[in-house]
Write a protein that holds these residues in place. Structure first.
Motif, PDB file in Angstrom:
ATOM      1  N   TYR A  47      61.868 -72.189  -8.246  1.00  0.00           N
ATOM      2  CA  TYR A  47      60.637 -71.843  -8.966  1.00  0.00           C
ATOM      3  C   TYR A  47      60.121 -73.085  -9.679  1.00  0.00           C
ATOM      4  CZ  TYR A  47      63.779 -71.649 -13.033  1.00  0.00           C
ATOM      5  OH  TYR A  47      64.699 -71.959 -14.006  1.00  0.00           O
ATOM      6  N   ALA A  48      58.859 -73.014 -10.079  1.00  0.00           N
ATOM      7  CA  ALA A  48      58.230 -74.117 -10.802  1.00  0.00           C
ATOM      8  C   ALA A  48      57.874 -73.633 -12.201  1.00  0.00           C
ATOM      9  CB  ALA A  48      56.981 -74.594 -10.076  1.00  0.00           C
ATOM     10  N   LEU A  49      58.138 -74.501 -13.190  1.00  0.00           N
ATOM     11  CA  LEU A  49      57.812 -74.169 -14.569  1.00  0.00           C
ATOM     12  C   LEU A  49      57.384 -75.453 -15.269  1.00  0.00           C
ATOM     13  CD1 LEU A  49      57.841 -71.733 -16.540  1.00  0.00           C
ATOM     14  CD2 LEU A  49      60.052 -72.571 -17.349  1.00  0.00           C
ATOM     15  N   ALA A  50      56.221 -75.404 -15.882  1.00  0.00           N
ATOM     16  CA  ALA A  50      55.670 -76.582 -16.557  1.00  0.00           C
ATOM     17  C   ALA A  50      55.606 -77.780 -15.620  1.00  0.00           C
ATOM     18  CB  ALA A  50      56.499 -76.920 -17.801  1.00  0.00           C
ATOM     19  N   LYS A  52      57.529 -78.524 -13.178  1.00  0.00           N
ATOM     20  CA  LYS A  52      58.818 -79.014 -12.695  1.00  0.00           C
ATOM     21  C   LYS A  52      59.488 -77.971 -11.814  1.00  0.00           C
ATOM     22  CE  LYS A  52      59.758 -82.034 -16.649  1.00  0.00           C
ATOM     23  NZ  LYS A  52      60.720 -82.358 -17.740  1.00  0.00           N
ATOM     24  N   GLN A  53      60.028 -78.448 -10.673  1.00  0.00           N
ATOM     25  CA  GLN A  53      60.751 -77.572  -9.767  1.00  0.00           C
ATOM     26  C   GLN A  53      62.191 -77.376 -10.272  1.00  0.00           C
ATOM     27  OE1 GLN A  53      59.880 -75.930  -6.973  1.00  0.00           O
ATOM     28  NE2 GLN A  53      57.719 -76.556  -7.159  1.00  0.00           N
ATOM     29  N   ARG A  54      62.644 -76.128 -10.234  1.00  0.00           N
ATOM     30  CA  ARG A  54      64.008 -75.835 -10.676  1.00  0.00           C
ATOM     31  C   ARG A  54      64.676 -74.927  -9.646  1.00  0.00           C
ATOM     32  NH1 ARG A  54      65.182 -75.285 -16.895  1.00  0.00           N
ATOM     33  NH2 ARG A  54      66.981 -76.401 -16.044  1.00  0.00           N
ATOM     34  N   GLY A  88      56.727 -66.212 -19.254  1.00  0.00           N
ATOM     35  CA  GLY A  88      56.711 -67.579 -19.765  1.00  0.00           C
ATOM     36  C   GLY A  88      58.078 -68.098 -20.183  1.00  0.00           C
ATOM     37  N   THR A  89      59.135 -67.427 -19.750  1.00  0.00           N
ATOM     38  CA  THR A  89      60.498 -67.835 -20.099  1.00  0.00           C
ATOM     39  C   THR A  89      61.190 -68.450 -18.892  1.00  0.00           C
ATOM     40  OG1 THR A  89      60.673 -66.019 -21.670  1.00  0.00           O
ATOM     41  CG2 THR A  89      62.737 -67.015 -20.954  1.00  0.00           C
ATOM     42  N   ASP A  90      61.903 -69.526 -19.116  1.00  0.00           N
ATOM     43  CA  ASP A  90      62.668 -70.155 -18.050  1.00  0.00           C
ATOM     44  C   ASP A  90      63.887 -69.275 -17.737  1.00  0.00           C
ATOM     45  OD1 ASP A  90      64.324 -71.692 -16.422  1.00  0.00           O
ATOM     46  OD2 ASP A  90      63.826 -73.567 -17.435  1.00  0.00           O
ATOM     47  N   PRO A  91      64.019 -68.768 -16.505  1.00  0.00           N
ATOM     48  CA  PRO A  91      65.153 -67.898 -16.182  1.00  0.00           C
ATOM     49  C   PRO A  91      66.516 -68.539 -16.437  1.00  0.00           C
ATOM     50  CG  PRO A  91      63.489 -67.762 -14.464  1.00  0.00           C
ATOM     51  CD  PRO A  91      63.079 -68.895 -15.373  1.00  0.00           C
ATOM     52  N   LEU A  92      66.619 -69.846 -16.158  1.00  0.00           N
ATOM     53  CA  LEU A  92      67.889 -70.528 -16.383  1.00  0.00           C
ATOM     54  C   LEU A  92      68.246 -70.545 -17.867  1.00  0.00           C
ATOM     55  CD1 LEU A  92      67.907 -73.593 -13.961  1.00  0.00           C
ATOM     56  CD2 LEU A  92      69.656 -71.817 -14.124  1.00  0.00           C
ATOM     57  N   GLU A  93      67.272 -70.866 -18.715  1.00  0.00           N
ATOM     58  CA  GLU A  93      67.522 -70.892 -20.151  1.00  0.00           C
ATOM     59  C   GLU A  93      67.836 -69.490 -20.674  1.00  0.00           C
ATOM     60  OE1 GLU A  93      67.922 -73.531 -21.894  1.00  0.00           O
ATOM     61  OE2 GLU A  93      67.468 -74.777 -20.144  1.00  0.00           O
ATOM     62  N   HIS A  94      67.158 -68.493 -20.118  1.00  0.00           N
ATOM     63  CA  HIS A  94      67.428 -67.107 -20.533  1.00  0.00           C
ATOM     64  C   HIS A  94      68.865 -66.717 -20.182  1.00  0.00           C
ATOM     65  CE1 HIS A  94      67.460 -62.705 -20.124  1.00  0.00           C
ATOM     66  NE2 HIS A  94      66.584 -62.725 -21.134  1.00  0.00           N
ATOM     67  N   ARG A  95      69.312 -67.100 -18.985  1.00  0.00           N
ATOM     68  CA  ARG A  95      70.681 -66.765 -18.590  1.00  0.00           C
ATOM     69  C   ARG A  95      71.705 -67.486 -19.455  1.00  0.00           C
ATOM     70  NH1 ARG A  95      72.377 -67.229 -12.382  1.00  0.00           N
ATOM     71  NH2 ARG A  95      72.271 -69.476 -12.763  1.00  0.00           N
TER      72      ARG A  95
END
Length: 418
Positions: A47-50, A52-54, A88-95
């Motif tokens: 996915y892309a966020l801000a 950046k590809q993650r 608007g939340t990064d899934p990785l940071e949420h996990r």
């Protein structure tokens, strides 16, 4: 327009998983099956966020769902993560936040005993003394576990610590001090691992010191090992040489080398170089944890020559063997010897103070040479960092002077180095 990706089918996933050709296979919406080998694959969400590809792992892939996620399950997991993206939340940071919260919750349920056992398992192997390791755990088992052992470590505060210490603080001040220090170490260990938060309730300074517990200095006076006055050494040594026992020779060697009792009774012939007049005590038997070279005077060598027949064939036997095959002399035998000599007013360890007093009051040997002869750790960390040598030649001169003084009939005179 970007090329549309045809979704995978369950049959395709099973075929790709079985064949095991390494590759990334897109399912659409950023979900990928990443194959790394036969029956080895995992699901990934890109996915892309801000800007950046993650990439985020969603777990192992398994067409049958026994040891991983099926295609349908992986799509559900990907859909859950896309909800966080839309919010608007990064899934990785949420996990990561969820995992940290779960770890804290699990840690909050850890008991003091569990934390203490984890501490001992991790730190115990660093301690060179097996007896110390055993005593560490036994002390907590005796005094701490009955009161706080089953309590969640997160809930332990000043009141709980005082409930452990109060019954023994004045009755057993030395033991109480050890218990307090060990509880403090366990609680610090728990805090570092995220199992508890807040200040350490077992800390003395600025904490227990203000809680109503008297300081150790007020509970019991500091007791020094009873020592023989240095002017009396010559007469005492004459009496000691008249004693015909292994413990007498061990005590004589202890006095001549200014060593500790444990270093003497644990000494082995493999540590002795008679030709070089040298005793090298390995680091694991030294209080400071550093190898210690001891220059042997002629009288000290004479003691060794006298006891050598006690184990003539064993190159690694004890200098002063005790009762039973392969056993060292008991640590109490020298103290009992002093009792038989009518000298219950002194202890073997006290002769180190006798040596220190003689060197300071009757000789001109430098203090750092004397301290190194006693194998004392350098208190100043900067000085310790820059000290490379062990002043061996100067210490040999010192120990020769000490042996000469010990051999004087009445312990008269002084030995000022020239």
């Amino acid at each position: 327009m970007p090329k549309r990706v045809a979704p995978l089918t369950a049959a395709e996933v099973k075929a790709l998983w079985t064949k095991g050709q390494p590759w990334r296979h897109a399912d659409g919406g950023g979900l990928y099956l990443v194959v790394t080998g036969p029956k080895r694959a995992w699901w990934m969400l890109r996915y892309a966020l801000a800007g950046k590809q993650r990439e985020m792992g969603l777990g192992a892939a398994d067409p049958d769902g026994r040891n991983g996620y099926t295609l349908a399950a992986a799509r559900e997991r990907a859909a859950e993560q896309r909800k966080h993206l839309r919010a608007g939340t990064d899934p990785l940071e949420h996990r990561r936040a969820a995992e940290a919260a779960a770890e804290r919750a699990a840690g909050a349920l850890r008991t003091f005993r569990e934390c203490a056992e984890a501490f001992l398992a991790e730190k115990g192997p660093e301690w060179r003394n097996a007896k110390h390791r055993a005593q560490w755990g036994a002390t907590l088992a005796t005094y701490a576990y009955p009161t706080i052992g089953s309590l969640p470590v997160m809930s332990i505060g000043l009141d709980e610590v005082k409930r452990v210490l109060s019954p023994i603080w004045t009755l057993k001040p030395e033991t109480a001090a050890r218990v307090r220090g060990r509880m403090e170490a366990v609680l610090d260990f728990a805090a570092v691992h995220g199992w508890r938060e807040g200040p350490n309730p077992a800390r003395w300074k600025g904490n227990l010191s203000l809680s109503g517990l008297p300081s150790r200095a007020k509970v019991v006076p500091v007791e020094r090992h009873p020592a023989l006055p240095w002017p009396d050494v010559g007469a005492f040594m004459a009496d000691l040489r008249a004693q015909r026992s292994t413990s007498a020779r061990a005590l004589e060697f202890l006095i001549l080398t200014a060593a500790r009792t444990g270093e003497i009774i644990g000494a082995r012939w493999s540590e002795i170089d008679l030709a070089a007049a040298l005793w090298t005590v390995p680091r694991d038997r030294m209080k400071a944890g550093r190898e210690h070279r001891v220059p042997l005077s002629e009288p000290a060598l004479a003691v060794l020559r006298e006891v050598r027949p006690l184990c003539p064939e064993d190159v690694d036997g004890y200098l002063f063997p005790g009762q039973g095959q392969g056993n060292p002399l008991s640590g109490m035998t020298m103290l009992k010897l002093l009792g038989r000599m009518g000298r219950r007013d002194i202890t073997p360890h006290g002769f180190r103070s006798t040596f220190r007093d003689w060197a300071g009051e009757a000789t001109g040997h430098p203090g750092d040479v004397v301290e190194m002869a006693l194998a004392h750790a350098v208190a100043n960390k900067v000085e310790a960092a820059y000290r490379r040598g062990d002043l061996f030649a100067k210490r040999r001169h010192l120990m020769d002077d000490w042996a000469t003084y010990c051999g004087s009939a009445k312990g008269e005179g002084s030995n000022t180095p020239g």
